[in-house]
Design an enzyme around this catalytic site. Sequence first.
Site, PDB file in Angstrom:
ATOM      1  N   GLY A   1     164.394  38.814  37.219  1.00  0.00           N
ATOM      2  CA  GLY A   1     163.179  38.060  37.563  1.00  0.00           C
ATOM      3  C   GLY A   1     162.415  37.699  36.283  1.00  0.00           C
ATOM      4  O   GLY A   1     162.031  36.544  36.073  1.00  0.00           O
ATOM      5  N   HIS A   2     162.215  38.693  35.401  1.00  0.00           N
ATOM      6  CA  HIS A   2     161.545  38.422  34.115  1.00  0.00           C
ATOM      7  C   HIS A   2     162.360  37.410  33.303  1.00  0.00           C
ATOM      8  O   HIS A   2     161.807  36.502  32.687  1.00  0.00           O
ATOM      9  CB  HIS A   2     161.451  39.695  33.271  1.00  0.00           C
ATOM     10  CG  HIS A   2     160.568  40.759  33.835  1.00  0.00           C
ATOM     11  ND1 HIS A   2     161.046  41.978  34.247  1.00  0.00           N
ATOM     12  CD2 HIS A   2     159.228  40.796  34.042  1.00  0.00           C
ATOM     13  CE1 HIS A   2     160.051  42.720  34.687  1.00  0.00           C
ATOM     14  NE2 HIS A   2     158.931  42.031  34.582  1.00  0.00           N
TER      15      HIS A   2
ATOM     16  N   GLN B   1     145.256  48.796  35.544  1.00  0.00           N
ATOM     17  CA  GLN B   1     145.590  48.181  36.835  1.00  0.00           C
ATOM     18  C   GLN B   1     146.252  49.159  37.799  1.00  0.00           C
ATOM     19  O   GLN B   1     146.648  48.777  38.892  1.00  0.00           O
ATOM     20  CB  GLN B   1     146.447  46.928  36.638  1.00  0.00           C
ATOM     21  CG  GLN B   1     147.870  47.165  36.181  1.00  0.00           C
ATOM     22  CD  GLN B   1     148.570  45.842  35.834  1.00  0.00           C
ATOM     23  OE1 GLN B   1     148.290  45.232  34.808  1.00  0.00           O
ATOM     24  NE2 GLN B   1     149.456  45.390  36.694  1.00  0.00           N
TER      25      GLN B   1
ATOM     26  N   ARG C   1     160.068  48.182  40.110  1.00  0.00           N
ATOM     27  CA  ARG C   1     159.937  49.350  40.990  1.00  0.00           C
ATOM     28  C   ARG C   1     161.232  49.638  41.759  1.00  0.00           C
ATOM     29  O   ARG C   1     161.416  50.747  42.233  1.00  0.00           O
ATOM     30  CB  ARG C   1     158.795  49.154  41.976  1.00  0.00           C
ATOM     31  CG  ARG C   1     157.434  49.161  41.300  1.00  0.00           C
ATOM     32  CD  ARG C   1     156.343  48.875  42.302  1.00  0.00           C
ATOM     33  NE  ARG C   1     155.073  48.625  41.635  1.00  0.00           N
ATOM     34  CZ  ARG C   1     154.216  49.566  41.281  1.00  0.00           C
ATOM     35  NH1 ARG C   1     154.488  50.820  41.535  1.00  0.00           N
ATOM     36  NH2 ARG C   1     153.086  49.268  40.669  1.00  0.00           N
TER      37      ARG C   1
ATOM     38  N   GLY D   1     157.380  45.599  30.952  1.00  0.00           N
ATOM     39  CA  GLY D   1     158.694  46.141  30.588  1.00  0.00           C
ATOM     40  C   GLY D   1     159.558  46.410  31.802  1.00  0.00           C
ATOM     41  O   GLY D   1     159.329  45.867  32.883  1.00  0.00           O
TER      42      GLY D   1
ATOM     43  N   LEU E   1     162.582  45.354  32.178  1.00  0.00           N
ATOM     44  CA  LEU E   1     162.912  43.946  32.448  1.00  0.00           C
ATOM     45  C   LEU E   1     164.120  43.805  33.365  1.00  0.00           C
ATOM     46  O   LEU E   1     165.084  44.550  33.265  1.00  0.00           O
ATOM     47  CB  LEU E   1     163.184  43.223  31.124  1.00  0.00           C
ATOM     48  CG  LEU E   1     162.029  43.246  30.118  1.00  0.00           C
ATOM     49  CD1 LEU E   1     162.424  42.494  28.853  1.00  0.00           C
ATOM     50  CD2 LEU E   1     160.753  42.664  30.713  1.00  0.00           C
ATOM     51  N   HIS E   2     164.033  42.831  34.268  1.00  0.00           N
ATOM     52  CA  HIS E   2     165.122  42.523  35.182  1.00  0.00           C
ATOM     53  C   HIS E   2     165.295  41.002  35.219  1.00  0.00           C
ATOM     54  O   HIS E   2     164.557  40.278  34.519  1.00  0.00           O
ATOM     55  CB  HIS E   2     164.841  43.099  36.572  1.00  0.00           C
ATOM     56  CG  HIS E   2     163.484  42.744  37.095  1.00  0.00           C
ATOM     57  ND1 HIS E   2     163.137  41.469  37.452  1.00  0.00           N
ATOM     58  CD2 HIS E   2     162.365  43.496  37.272  1.00  0.00           C
ATOM     59  CE1 HIS E   2     161.889  41.442  37.865  1.00  0.00           C
ATOM     60  NE2 HIS E   2     161.371  42.658  37.753  1.00  0.00           N
TER      61      HIS E   2
ATOM     62  N   ASP F   1     154.497  38.228  43.058  1.00  0.00           N
ATOM     63  CA  ASP F   1     153.112  38.720  43.101  1.00  0.00           C
ATOM     64  C   ASP F   1     152.223  37.504  43.345  1.00  0.00           C
ATOM     65  O   ASP F   1     151.520  37.043  42.433  1.00  0.00           O
ATOM     66  CB  ASP F   1     152.759  39.397  41.781  1.00  0.00           C
ATOM     67  CG  ASP F   1     153.674  40.565  41.479  1.00  0.00           C
ATOM     68  OD1 ASP F   1     153.462  41.642  42.036  1.00  0.00           O
ATOM     69  OD2 ASP F   1     154.627  40.387  40.696  1.00  0.00           O
TER      70      ASP F   1
ATOM     71  N   GLN G   1     148.461  37.795  42.701  1.00  0.00           N
ATOM     72  CA  GLN G   1     148.200  37.875  41.252  1.00  0.00           C
ATOM     73  C   GLN G   1     148.277  36.487  40.627  1.00  0.00           C
ATOM     74  O   GLN G   1     147.417  36.097  39.835  1.00  0.00           O
ATOM     75  CB  GLN G   1     149.217  38.818  40.609  1.00  0.00           C
ATOM     76  CG  GLN G   1     149.263  38.748  39.087  1.00  0.00           C
ATOM     77  CD  GLN G   1     150.210  39.768  38.487  1.00  0.00           C
ATOM     78  OE1 GLN G   1     149.863  40.940  38.387  1.00  0.00           O
ATOM     79  NE2 GLN G   1     151.397  39.349  38.063  1.00  0.00           N
TER      80      GLN G   1
HETATM   81  O1  PAF Z   1     152.949  41.399  36.797  1.00  0.00           O
HETATM   82  C1  PAF Z   1     152.867  42.252  35.893  1.00  0.00           C
HETATM   83  O2  PAF Z   1     153.873  42.789  35.405  1.00  0.00           O
HETATM   84  C2  PAF Z   1     151.514  42.678  35.378  1.00  0.00           C
HETATM   85  O3  PAF Z   1     150.569  42.682  36.387  1.00  0.00           O
HETATM   86  C3  PAF Z   1     151.017  41.843  34.156  1.00  0.00           C
HETATM   87  C4  PAF Z   1     150.795  40.391  34.547  1.00  0.00           C
HETATM   88  C5  PAF Z   1     152.039  41.918  33.038  1.00  0.00           C
HETATM   89  C6  PAF Z   1     149.692  42.386  33.650  1.00  0.00           C
HETATM   90  O4  PAF Z   1     149.805  43.706  33.210  1.00  0.00           O
END
Ligand code: PAF
Length: 254
Positions: free
Chosen positions: A33-34, A58, A184, A28, A30-31, A147, A150
Amino acid sequence: MNKFDSLSDWQNFRSRLKGSLGFVPTMGALHDGHLSLIKQSLSDNKYTLASIYINPTQFNDTNDLKNYPQQMDKDIKILQEIGCDFVLTPTYEQIYPDNFNYKVSEQNLSKLFCGRSRPGHFDGVLTIVLKLLNIVQPTKVYFGKKDFQQYLLVKNMVEAFFIPTQVIGCENIRETDGLAMSSRNFKLCPEKRKTASLFYKILKDSKNPEEAIAQLKKENFKVDYVEDCWGRRLGAVYLDNVRLIDNIKLGELI
Ligand code: PAF
């Protein structure tokens, strides 16, 4: 847009859905980038599903979890406006019936960089992503390369577990002053937000990681790491306890 709060409702619906499905997992806040990931998915697939779930496993720091930005109603509106087909908003009880008794643990990459200062972080990320991939059963899943660690870990996990989903990595989206977009960033006060743009500039303009670290410290960033790896310069810093991460292709350095 169809909103699914219940996993079983989604799973019933999914079993009848024909055609390609793109998936953008999010926490959530959202910006743009999303939104760039969602746009990519909309153009690649017949349908697109976004999930909104702040995954507690996490977060290695309870304060960080408590302070993570939340704006569910606004996020739903944003998704509707962009033309996302489905949104999944599960609860902890639905996602973790085992109370995180079973987890995915990677033994090498996950111990470096962000994994070094956030013990257990990537166990939480990989576990939630595996669960979501099993639930959503997407054709393609989209991750931002901000990320980068990730993204690599998920890509490798999908291969390791023979998951029939293609992982698509999308390049970083930046604010006009260069700061990588992140939920963030909403946590920074105006003064620190201004300072934050120096993070990208210093990563890009420094000759080597040591120089970048020295420059960042001079600008009052608390530096977690800056290192060159995978053809990229990767960094993580804190500004007023807000953690920022970024990376750039080494070819982009001057
Ligand atoms: O990148 C994120 O926002 C989170 O790490 C993800 C991939 C949604 C998993 O909770």
